[in-house]
Design an enzyme around this catalytic site. Structure first.
Site, mmCIF file in Angstrom:
data_model
loop_
_atom_site.group_PDB
_atom_site.id
_atom_site.type_symbol
_atom_site.label_atom_id
_atom_site.label_comp_id
_atom_site.label_asym_id
_atom_site.label_seq_id
_atom_site.Cartn_x
_atom_site.Cartn_y
_atom_site.Cartn_z
ATOM 1 N N ARG A 126 0.676 -6.899 0.588
ATOM 2 C CA ARG A 126 1.612 -7.729 -0.167
ATOM 3 C C ARG A 126 1.833 -9.017 0.612
ATOM 4 N NH1 ARG A 126 0.770 -5.215 -3.990
ATOM 5 N NH2 ARG A 126 2.159 -4.037 -5.347
ATOM 6 N N GLY B 297 -2.782 4.821 5.273
ATOM 7 C CA GLY B 297 -2.584 5.729 4.149
ATOM 8 C C GLY B 297 -3.866 5.799 3.336
ATOM 9 N N ARG B 298 -3.715 5.895 2.020
ATOM 10 C CA ARG B 298 -4.899 6.059 1.151
ATOM 11 C C ARG B 298 -5.883 4.892 1.320
ATOM 12 N NH1 ARG B 298 -0.407 7.992 -2.292
ATOM 13 N NH2 ARG B 298 0.197 5.806 -2.189
ATOM 14 N N ILE B 299 -5.401 3.640 1.194
ATOM 15 C CA ILE B 299 -6.323 2.502 1.218
ATOM 16 C C ILE B 299 -6.829 2.256 2.638
ATOM 17 C CG2 ILE B 299 -6.583 0.034 0.726
ATOM 18 C CD1 ILE B 299 -4.451 0.487 -1.540
ATOM 19 N N HIS C 217 -4.809 -12.008 -6.192
ATOM 20 C CA HIS C 217 -4.359 -10.601 -6.294
ATOM 21 C C HIS C 217 -5.299 -9.776 -7.196
ATOM 22 C CE1 HIS C 217 -0.523 -7.942 -5.921
ATOM 23 N NE2 HIS C 217 -1.623 -7.198 -5.957
ATOM 24 N N GLU D 196 3.579 -15.433 -5.691
ATOM 25 C CA GLU D 196 2.390 -15.379 -6.543
ATOM 26 C C GLU D 196 2.790 -15.917 -7.904
ATOM 27 O OE1 GLU D 196 0.802 -11.400 -6.495
ATOM 28 O OE2 GLU D 196 0.183 -11.590 -4.420
ATOM 29 N N THR E 75 -4.596 -7.289 2.020
ATOM 30 C CA THR E 75 -4.647 -6.877 0.608
ATOM 31 C C THR E 75 -3.397 -6.070 0.260
ATOM 32 O OG1 THR E 75 -5.925 -4.903 1.182
ATOM 33 C CG2 THR E 75 -7.187 -6.814 0.443
HETATM 34 P P1 NAP Z 1 -0.004 4.619 1.183
HETATM 35 O O1 NAP Z 1 -1.027 5.675 0.974
HETATM 36 O O2 NAP Z 1 1.432 4.965 1.010
HETATM 37 O O3 NAP Z 1 -0.249 3.991 2.639
HETATM 38 C C1 NAP Z 1 0.659 3.165 3.285
HETATM 39 C C2 NAP Z 1 0.576 3.470 4.760
HETATM 40 O O4 NAP Z 1 1.365 2.536 5.473
HETATM 41 C C3 NAP Z 1 1.100 4.869 5.114
HETATM 42 O O5 NAP Z 1 0.134 5.516 5.897
HETATM 43 C C4 NAP Z 1 2.349 4.586 5.917
HETATM 44 O O6 NAP Z 1 2.572 5.542 6.935
HETATM 45 C C5 NAP Z 1 2.007 3.247 6.526
HETATM 46 N N1 NAP Z 1 3.160 2.495 6.992
HETATM 47 C C6 NAP Z 1 4.392 2.390 6.450
HETATM 48 N N2 NAP Z 1 5.168 1.572 7.176
HETATM 49 C C7 NAP Z 1 4.410 1.152 8.221
HETATM 50 C C8 NAP Z 1 4.624 0.295 9.329
HETATM 51 N N3 NAP Z 1 5.816 -0.304 9.512
HETATM 52 N N4 NAP Z 1 3.614 0.098 10.216
HETATM 53 C C9 NAP Z 1 2.427 0.692 10.043
HETATM 54 N N5 NAP Z 1 2.162 1.518 9.004
HETATM 55 C C10 NAP Z 1 3.125 1.738 8.115
HETATM 56 O O7 NAP Z 1 -0.266 3.401 0.202
HETATM 57 P P2 NAP Z 1 -1.671 2.836 -0.314
HETATM 58 O O8 NAP Z 1 -2.030 3.467 -1.617
HETATM 59 O O9 NAP Z 1 -2.647 2.865 0.787
HETATM 60 O O10 NAP Z 1 -1.247 1.325 -0.654
HETATM 61 C C11 NAP Z 1 -0.731 0.492 0.366
HETATM 62 C C12 NAP Z 1 -0.196 -0.797 -0.235
HETATM 63 O O11 NAP Z 1 -1.279 -1.608 -0.661
HETATM 64 C C13 NAP Z 1 0.664 -0.639 -1.491
HETATM 65 O O12 NAP Z 1 2.011 -0.335 -1.176
HETATM 66 C C14 NAP Z 1 0.520 -1.984 -2.170
HETATM 67 O O13 NAP Z 1 1.548 -2.850 -1.777
HETATM 68 C C15 NAP Z 1 -0.815 -2.497 -1.656
HETATM 69 N N6 NAP Z 1 -1.845 -2.566 -2.709
HETATM 70 C C16 NAP Z 1 -2.339 -3.777 -3.052
HETATM 71 C C17 NAP Z 1 -3.332 -3.854 -3.999
HETATM 72 C C18 NAP Z 1 -3.913 -5.163 -4.389
HETATM 73 O O14 NAP Z 1 -4.275 -5.354 -5.551
HETATM 74 N N7 NAP Z 1 -4.064 -6.095 -3.464
HETATM 75 C C19 NAP Z 1 -3.794 -2.698 -4.641
HETATM 76 C C20 NAP Z 1 -3.251 -1.494 -4.273
HETATM 77 C C21 NAP Z 1 -2.268 -1.427 -3.289
HETATM 78 P P3 NAP Z 1 3.009 7.060 6.613
HETATM 79 O O15 NAP Z 1 1.827 7.701 5.991
HETATM 80 O O16 NAP Z 1 3.342 7.628 7.923
HETATM 81 O O17 NAP Z 1 4.179 6.928 5.670
HETATM 82 C C1 GLV Z 2 -1.339 -3.709 -6.698
HETATM 83 O O1 GLV Z 2 -1.069 -4.577 -5.953
HETATM 84 C C2 GLV Z 2 -0.675 -2.453 -6.743
HETATM 85 O O2 GLV Z 2 0.287 -2.245 -5.992
HETATM 86 O O3 GLV Z 2 -1.090 -1.614 -7.558
#
Ligand code: NAP
Ligand code: GLV
Length: 322
Positions: free
Chosen positions: A235, A157-159, A283, A264, A233
């Site tokens: 969860r 996805g985005r990240i 985190h 956490e 990075t």
């Molecule tokens: P996003 O744009 O929604 O990307 C998530 C991706 O995961 C989507 O492309 C989704 O596919 C895919 N996905 C869902 N289920 C899956 C599976 N079973 N196997 C493989 N891929 C799968 O979200 P994002 O903004 O990138 O953020 C992702 C996650 O990072 C967040 O939900 C959060 O938990 C975590 N995060 C952590 C931090 C931190 O501080 N460490 C910061 C920001 C985010 P589809 O596009 O087909 O739905």
């Molecule tokens: C951080 O982990 C977030 O989901 O924004």
């Protein structure tokens, strides 16, 4: 507006200023630690808006305890696994989150962890501070190269895509496994088994939900290359930490770098902390000044829109508008 809102921590100034402009009844939790469940229920009772962090568990019981006047829940995070979104949807409460504004910071953090684990930076610093550095040595703390290696992204996805963009500058071949196909940064879609079999670096970017809980388990780790580095990075709940401990301890994989853990904070008696080849930080994925300012502003904008009866700029459960 005279609506009561409850904000579960002091958030950065841009969001707080916007809230103060709009609400005369702003109740702000000012302690460093999050409110306990009982404190949360007591303080949020009667609120029309709740602005929370990922440290608060927001379930149907809490929503009911707050009261039927609750109009909007806004989290200063992109992940919403701490919120029972179905329970909110059933009560027609929109849930706001903060996607996009933290994508670059989290991708930067992913790359920082990937490089640090590959080149054993934390271990090297511990070695130096312990006074063990006696000479330059041809075989001291040898790590892994990035150039011409393969990076596997689980979740694109985005990240995940922002990590792929950075990988291009390091001459990494990029594979990804994600439900929907996307063509970005020359990344190649593959099934999970292929990704694990071929990747030298595996980085996790999925949301935590019922499908992804403990996705990284003993079976997943057993399919990785012995030289592979795992980065998480996303969860902590996506990963089985006991299985990771055994894979690292037995050198089944080379190293891991974790931004997130379960629980956490990670208890100080966690066996993972005994391992030299496991790098863990508290985190910090989105922890840059600019990013946290933007997250707080977006969380406040979501809350304001919800209380005005407008569509949230970023609503995680748009079904509530149908
Ligand atoms: P996003 O744009 O929604 O990307 C998530 C991706 O995961 C989507 O492309 C989704 O596919 C895919 N996905 C869902 N289920 C899956 C599976 N079973 N196997 C493989 N891929 C799968 O979200 P994002 O903004 O990138 O953020 C992702 C996650 O990072 C967040 O939900 C959060 O938990 C975590 N995060 C952590 C931090 C931190 O501080 N460490 C910061 C920001 C985010 P589809 O596009 O087909 O739905
Ligand atoms: C951080 O982990 C977030 O989901 O924004």
């Amino acid at each position: 507006m005279s609506s009561k809102i409850f904000v579960t921590r002091i958030i950065p100034a841009p969001g707080l200023m916007l809230l103060r402009e709009h609400f005369s009844h702003l109740d702000l939790w000012t302690a460093d630690l999050p409110p306990s469940r009982a404190e949360l229920i007591a303080r949020a009772h009667g609120a029309e808006g709740l602005l929370c962090l990922l440290t608060e568990k927001v379930d149907g019981e809490l929503m009911d305890a707050i009261g039927s006047q609750l109009k909007v829940i806004s989290s200063m995070s992109v992940g919403v696994d701490h919120i029972d979104v179905s329970a909110a949807t059933a009560r027609r409460i929109p849930v706001g989150n903060t996607p996009g504004v933290l994508t670059d910071a989290t991708a930067d953090q992913t790359f920082a962890l990937l490089l640090a684990a590959a080149r054993r930076l934390a271990e090297g610093e511990r070695y130096l501070r312990a006074g063990k550095w006696v000479t330059w040595s041809p075989s001291l703390l040898l790590g892994a190269d990035l150039a011409d290696a393969t990076l596997g992204l689980v979740g694109f996805g985005r990240i995940g895509q922002a990590v792929a963009k950075r990988a291009q500058g390091f001459d990494l071949r990029v594979l990804y496994h994600s439900p929907s196909a996307k063509s970005a940064y020359n990344a190649q879609p593959v099934d999970l088994n292929t990704l694990l079999r071929e990747s030298d670096f595996v980085s996790i970017h999925v949301p935590l939900n019922a499908q992804t809980s403990r996705l990284v388990n003993a079976d997943f780790l057993s399919q990785m290359k012995p030289n592979a580095v795992l980065v998480n990075t996303a969860r902590g709940g996506v990963l089985d930490q006991t299985a990771l401990y055994h894979a690292l301890k037995s050198n089944r994989i080379f190293a891991a770098a974790l931004d997130v853990t379960d629980p956490e904070p990670l208890p100080m008696d966690s066996p993972l902390l005994e391992l030299e080849n496991c790098l863990i930080v508290p985190h910090l994925g989105s922890a840059s000044k600019k990013t946290r300012d933007l997250m707080s502003l977006l969380a406040a904008q979501n809350l304001v829109a919800g209380l005005k009866g407008e569509r949230l700029p970023h609503c995680f459960n748009p079904q509530v508008y149908q």
